[in-house]
Motif scaffolding. Structure first.
Motif, PDB file in Angstrom:
ATOM      1  N   ASP A 193       0.833  -1.202   0.000  1.00 58.13           N
ATOM      2  CA  ASP A 193       0.000   0.000   0.000  1.00 58.13           C
ATOM      3  C   ASP A 193       0.869   1.254   0.000  1.00 58.13           C
ATOM      4  O   ASP A 193       0.581   2.224  -0.721  1.00 58.13           O
ATOM      5  CB  ASP A 193      -0.936   0.008   1.214  1.00 58.13           C
ATOM      6  N   TYR A 194       1.938   1.241   0.832  1.00 61.17           N
ATOM      7  CA  TYR A 194       2.823   2.403   0.897  1.00 61.17           C
ATOM      8  C   TYR A 194       3.546   2.593  -0.428  1.00 61.17           C
ATOM      9  O   TYR A 194       3.673   3.713  -0.944  1.00 61.17           O
ATOM     10  CB  TYR A 194       3.823   2.219   2.041  1.00 61.17           C
ATOM     11  N   ALA A 235       1.926   6.343  -7.089  1.00 58.72           N
ATOM     12  CA  ALA A 235       0.825   7.211  -7.512  1.00 58.72           C
ATOM     13  C   ALA A 235       1.204   8.682  -7.371  1.00 58.72           C
ATOM     14  O   ALA A 235       0.869   9.510  -8.233  1.00 58.72           O
ATOM     15  CB  ALA A 235      -0.430   6.894  -6.692  1.00 58.72           C
ATOM     16  N   ARG A 236       1.878   9.022  -6.255  1.00 59.81           N
ATOM     17  CA  ARG A 236       2.282  10.417  -6.048  1.00 59.81           C
ATOM     18  C   ARG A 236       3.266  10.874  -7.121  1.00 59.81           C
ATOM     19  O   ARG A 236       3.138  11.968  -7.685  1.00 59.81           O
ATOM     20  CB  ARG A 236       2.907  10.577  -4.661  1.00 59.81           C
ATOM     21  N   ALA A 263       1.522  11.387 -10.397  1.00 66.33           N
ATOM     22  CA  ALA A 263       0.755  12.632 -10.397  1.00 66.33           C
ATOM     23  C   ALA A 263       1.672  13.836 -10.563  1.00 66.33           C
ATOM     24  O   ALA A 263       1.343  14.789 -11.292  1.00 66.33           O
ATOM     25  CB  ALA A 263      -0.048  12.742  -9.094  1.00 66.33           C
ATOM     26  N   GLU A 264       2.837  13.802  -9.892  1.00 59.82           N
ATOM     27  CA  GLU A 264       3.797  14.904 -10.021  1.00 59.82           C
ATOM     28  C   GLU A 264       4.280  15.034 -11.460  1.00 59.82           C
ATOM     29  O   GLU A 264       4.377  16.142 -12.002  1.00 59.82           O
ATOM     30  CB  GLU A 264       4.984  14.673  -9.081  1.00 59.82           C
ATOM     31  N   ARG A 265       4.617  13.908 -12.110  1.00 57.21           N
ATOM     32  CA  ARG A 265       5.109  13.956 -13.484  1.00 57.21           C
ATOM     33  C   ARG A 265       4.007  14.415 -14.439  1.00 57.21           C
ATOM     34  O   ARG A 265       4.266  15.167 -15.380  1.00 57.21           O
ATOM     35  CB  ARG A 265       5.630  12.579 -13.915  1.00 57.21           C
ATOM     36  N   SER A 266       2.779  13.983 -14.192  1.00 58.30           N
ATOM     37  CA  SER A 266       1.675  14.407 -15.041  1.00 58.30           C
ATOM     38  C   SER A 266       1.441  15.910 -14.919  1.00 58.30           C
ATOM     39  O   SER A 266       1.224  16.607 -15.916  1.00 58.30           O
ATOM     40  CB  SER A 266       0.402  13.631 -14.669  1.00 58.30           C
ATOM     41  N   ALA A 267       1.508  16.432 -13.675  1.00 59.46           N
ATOM     42  CA  ALA A 267       1.327  17.864 -13.466  1.00 59.46           C
ATOM     43  C   ALA A 267       2.454  18.660 -14.121  1.00 59.46           C
ATOM     44  O   ALA A 267       2.227  19.718 -14.730  1.00 59.46           O
ATOM     45  CB  ALA A 267       1.256  18.160 -11.966  1.00 59.46           C
TER      46      ALA A 267
END
Length: 437
Positions: free
Chosen positions: A4-5, A11-12, A15-19
């Motif tokens: 999970d970690y 996922a984080r 999301a950072e690369r997508s942003a």
């Protein structure tokens, strides 16, 4: 680390690369500084302004010109990220890739001139006229690799996007990139400085302000083996150098400037850890006194380093990279050297010895005693066809402390010992001569 970690971290980062990709693609593409870094790969460097709480940064876009796939890396709070394809190859991403490939064009680098052993390069297809001024990608291909100004990396090519005012005969570098072999080095926060000399600038003005058809007739640039960077030479302490000047040495009939060896190593403590036949280059120059050699080593476990050695055998001073920062640091030198036996001629069948008196970091004096046995003479060409004169194998052993053994080939015509084996309880290292110049 539980799943999970780990998934949350992935996922984080995603999301950072997508942003960041969204921020980068929202910027105007600096097409005037696009460059082909491979036959089917174009690249441009983009300044990304601050947005909200996110600071200003830089990103590099890479376009695969046959598939129009777009990849990216960028500078985060620590360093540049790894290069990876954009997860979503959107129409905007494909459009950016297409524009980038069209702007970078194709073309081969051409050799405009030679400044000594260094070559001045130009990419004729990159030549464009914007508002009456000439723009082009130019470069310098160095014969000898160079250390960066902060001593953290090595490069052997510099590429610069230049703007030329032909009427005023002025040239300005608008972007500088550096490369090593087939790798483009990630730029620092402060841009690389221009390395074009005044003569090179004048040569470029003369060439780029005339017919571009002449540029296509220039010879194409060939890949060449680069010499290592000319690293700082370690300093032998004055007292030791004075003593070493009185030590015996031979009279070499020939000289050597470069040895190439195949290096292998394994650890008796870790059976699976081994290196086989890695290239190891040793560059030789005369040292600060008769009988001394300056030996610059590149490759294998030796990494980068320079040592001053008495006849290639006894290390008097060494400088190499220490620690994570990669800075060059000099190791402590011995206090004195003492010899026993006929070291001048190194006769076959003889037993010789030497000792090194050194001081520990606490200032305590200690002595290393090494005994060497000299084998029979044989033609040096048996070791390597290009070598001249006689050779002898010299086997040495240190019997106290961390016991070790070493084998050297003594090349009489060159008055040089070349180590081929270094063995201890921790590691066994061997080298085989492959070439000598």
């Amino acid at each position: 680390m539980n799943s999970d970690y780990r998934d949350s971290i992935v996922a984080r980062l995603k999301a950072e690369r997508s942003a960041m990709a969204t921020r980068v693609l929202a910027q105007p593409l600096p097409l005037n500084t696009a460059i082909k870094i491979a036959p089917k790969v174009a690249m441009t460097l983009i300044d990304v302004p601050a947005q909200g709480t996110e600071p200003a940064t830089q990103a590099r876009l890479f376009a695969q010109c046959d598939t129009l796939a777009l990849s990216m890396d960028y500078r985060d709070t620590r360093d540049w990220t790894y290069t990876s394809a954009l997860a979503d190859q959107t129409p905007a991403a494909r459009n950016a890739a297409e524009q980038l490939c069209q702007a970078a064009k194709g073309g081969e680098w051409r050799q405009l001139a030679a400044d000594g052993a260094d070559w001045l390069l130009v990419n004729p297809d990159s030549l464009t006229t914007i508002e009456g001024r000439q723009w082009a990608w130019v470069g310098i291909d160095y014969e000898r690799s160079r250390q960066s100004e902060d001593d953290t990396f090595v490069f052997d090519r510099q590429f610069e996007r230049v703007e030329i005012d032909c009427a005023a005969r002025q040239i300005n570098s608008r972007l500088s990139l550096r490369g090593a072999t087939d790798t483009l080095i990630k730029p620092p926060a402060q841009p690389f400085a221009s390395l074009l000399s005044a003569d090179q600038r004048n040569h470029l003005i003369g060439a780029l302000c005339t017919s571009s058809a002449d540029l296509a007739k220039l010879p194409t640039v060939l890949m060449r083996k680069k010499l290592p960077p000319n690293l700082a030479t370690p300093q032998v302490p004055d007292a030791l150098l004075t003593q070493v000047r009185s030590l015996p040495h031979g009279t070499p009939a020939n000289s050597l400037s470069h040895l190439q060896l195949a290096y292998s190593a394994h650890s008796p403590l870790v059976p699976g850890a081994q290196i086989n036949d890695n290239p190891l280059d040793v560059y030789l120059q005369t040292g600060p006194a008769p009988g001394l050699w300056r030996m610059q080593t590149v490759g294998a476990l030796s990494s980068e380093g320079v040592s001053i050695r008495w006849r290639g055998l006894i290390d008097l001073a060494t400088i190499n990279r220490i620690g994570r920062n990669g800075k060059m640091e000099q190791r402590p030198s011995p206090e004195s050297i003492h010899l026993a036996g006929d070291w001048k001629t190194v006769p076959a069948g003889s037993t010789l010895s030497y000792s090194k008196v050194s001081k520990s970091s606490e200032g305590k004096e200690f002595t290393q005693n090494i005994e060497c046995k000299v084998g029979p003479s044989f033609p040096a060409a048996q070791q390597l066809a290009s070598l001249k004169g006689e050779a002898r194998l010299v086997s040495c052993a240190q019997l106290e402390g961390l016991k070790s053994k070493s084998t050297h080939v003594f090349l009489e015509d060159y008055d040089l010992f070349v180590q081929t084996l270094d063995s201890s309880a921790l590691i066994v290292q061997s080298s085989t001569l492959k070439a000598a110049e």
